[in-house]
Design an enzyme around this catalytic site. Sequence first.
Site, PDB file in Angstrom:
ATOM      1  N   TRP A   1       0.838  -1.211   0.000  1.00 12.91           N
ATOM      2  CA  TRP A   1       0.000   0.000   0.000  1.00 12.91           C
ATOM      3  C   TRP A   1       0.867   1.253   0.000  1.00 12.91           C
ATOM      4  CZ3 TRP A   1      -4.192  -1.468  -1.869  1.00 12.91           C
ATOM      5  CH2 TRP A   1      -4.855  -2.624  -1.452  1.00 12.91           C
TER       6      TRP A   1
ATOM      7  N   ASP B   1      -2.066   6.085   6.632  1.00 14.33           N
ATOM      8  CA  ASP B   1      -3.100   5.193   6.111  1.00 14.33           C
ATOM      9  C   ASP B   1      -3.417   4.195   7.223  1.00 14.33           C
ATOM     10  OD1 ASP B   1      -4.635   3.273   4.864  1.00 14.33           O
ATOM     11  OD2 ASP B   1      -3.212   2.877   3.226  1.00 14.33           O
TER      12      ASP B   1
ATOM     13  N   LYS C   1     -12.549  -2.339   6.528  1.00 11.63           N
ATOM     14  CA  LYS C   1     -11.825  -3.251   7.419  1.00 11.63           C
ATOM     15  C   LYS C   1     -12.420  -3.189   8.829  1.00 11.63           C
ATOM     16  CE  LYS C   1      -9.079  -3.766   3.862  1.00 11.63           C
ATOM     17  NZ  LYS C   1      -7.803  -3.172   3.522  1.00 11.63           N
TER      18      LYS C   1
HETATM   19  C1  LIG Z   1      -7.373  -2.474   2.180  1.00 12.49           C
HETATM   20  C2  LIG Z   1      -6.370  -1.386   2.247  1.00 12.49           C
HETATM   21  C3  LIG Z   1      -6.271  -0.404   1.248  1.00 12.49           C
HETATM   22  C4  LIG Z   1      -7.110  -0.411  -0.009  1.00 12.49           C
HETATM   23  O1  LIG Z   1      -8.409   0.005   0.246  1.00 12.49           O
HETATM   24  P1  LIG Z   1      -9.426   0.325  -0.964  1.00 12.49           P
HETATM   25  O2  LIG Z   1     -10.585   0.936  -0.234  1.00 12.49           O
HETATM   26  O3  LIG Z   1      -9.734  -0.976  -1.619  1.00 12.49           O
HETATM   27  O4  LIG Z   1      -8.774   1.275  -1.888  1.00 12.49           O
HETATM   28  C5  LIG Z   1      -5.341   0.603   1.411  1.00 12.49           C
HETATM   29  N1  LIG Z   1      -4.536   0.653   2.492  1.00 12.49           N
HETATM   30  C6  LIG Z   1      -4.598  -0.284   3.465  1.00 12.49           C
HETATM   31  C7  LIG Z   1      -3.695  -0.186   4.651  1.00 12.49           C
HETATM   32  C8  LIG Z   1      -5.517  -1.328   3.369  1.00 12.49           C
HETATM   33  O5  LIG Z   1      -5.573  -2.255   4.332  1.00 12.49           O
END
Ligand SMILES: *Cc1c(COP(=O)(O)O)cnc(C)c1O
Length: 362
Positions: A104, A174, A198
């Site tokens: 990511w 993030d 999540k």
């Molecule tokens: C799942 C995840 C993403 C991607 O999320 P999307 O909503 O599918 O773009 C980005 N960063 C982290 C840390 C993630 O766990």
Amino acid sequence: MKRVYNFGAGPAMLPLEVMEQAQQEFLNYQDLGAGVIEISHRSKEFDAIINRTDELLVELANIPDNYKILYVHGGAQMQFSAIPLNLINRNPAKKASFVLTGNWAVKASKEAARYGTSIDIASSEDENFSYIPEFSSSDVDPDSSYLHITSNNTLFGTRWHSFPDTGDVPLVADMTSEFLSRQLNISDFGVIFAGLQKNLGPAGLALVIIRDDLLEHALPETPGLLNYKTYADQHSLANTNNTFAIYMMKLVLEWLKGKGGVAAMEEQNNAKAALLYDFIDDSDFYRGTAQAAHRSVMNVTFNLNNEELLGAFLDQAEANGLYALKGHRAVGGARASIYNAMPMAGCQALVDFMQEFATNNS
Ligand SMILES: *Cc1c(COP(=O)(O)O)cnc(C)c1O
């Protein structure tokens, strides 16, 4: 009714109570004779929902007054574009720094390079991202408009146990796979963002918490609906937002408050993770894949010492109601995602199964 223990990394399981409440209110919300999904984003009913969501977030995450809460289209990865569009011009050098702790962060760095210069100041790619690399504050270019980290690395099962001091360079995190799973000092960050799927609700929307002085630097070409100021000025309702996702997040937040809030949840999350890691560490049948000092509390990555048994392990786990334990292809093995909604009983059921599988296959 069949319900499995869902260890999927995301979209992930939501609390049963939340799913039931949404089901109960789906056709007839507060005796309106219509569901939330069918009414205007400008209705007084939805206004109450979004206001309450804000309030709960402020209360649960302890968000100071000088931060804005935004509900932004496009999930977490869309913020990999929105963050540089909004922030990289904070300093005319148009530089952004990244710590590469997994896929990511790598994607975010590449995306930011479209709008300026990405500087990767540290990386753990040399050991397949199994740890959080060290760096000193003097490694952070003071001309950087921001420093981006991934606080919890969903694929690799690592997390930042403490956060770096970046001085005047705003820290952008993030937190998609851990927001509201642990206590934070929000003032340590310039921006925190999280895709909902999540730990917070349905996919497709991101929660963005941004210090208000960072709303003033968007590049002129920033699309209106990626400009955080548009969201801040119009309470995230410049166009029709994903009202149902916001409503679902409100239910999740109410559930979390009912469970005693983030401190209580953090304690339970630590206990859940310890149950799994202690079992794995004591076993000579399984091994963890992330370095112990950097392990995630949300995504427990492990493998079988005899990898040939992995397929049978995953099949039998699923037959026993333990769903979606397959690891990401970048790591292999297995991964148990144990977000807030996963009860201790789910972790215990997994440990019991792992014990039994080891006994039967040793
Ligand atoms: C799942 C995840 C993403 C991607 O999320 P999307 O909503 O599918 O773009 C980005 N960063 C982290 C840390 C993630 O766990």
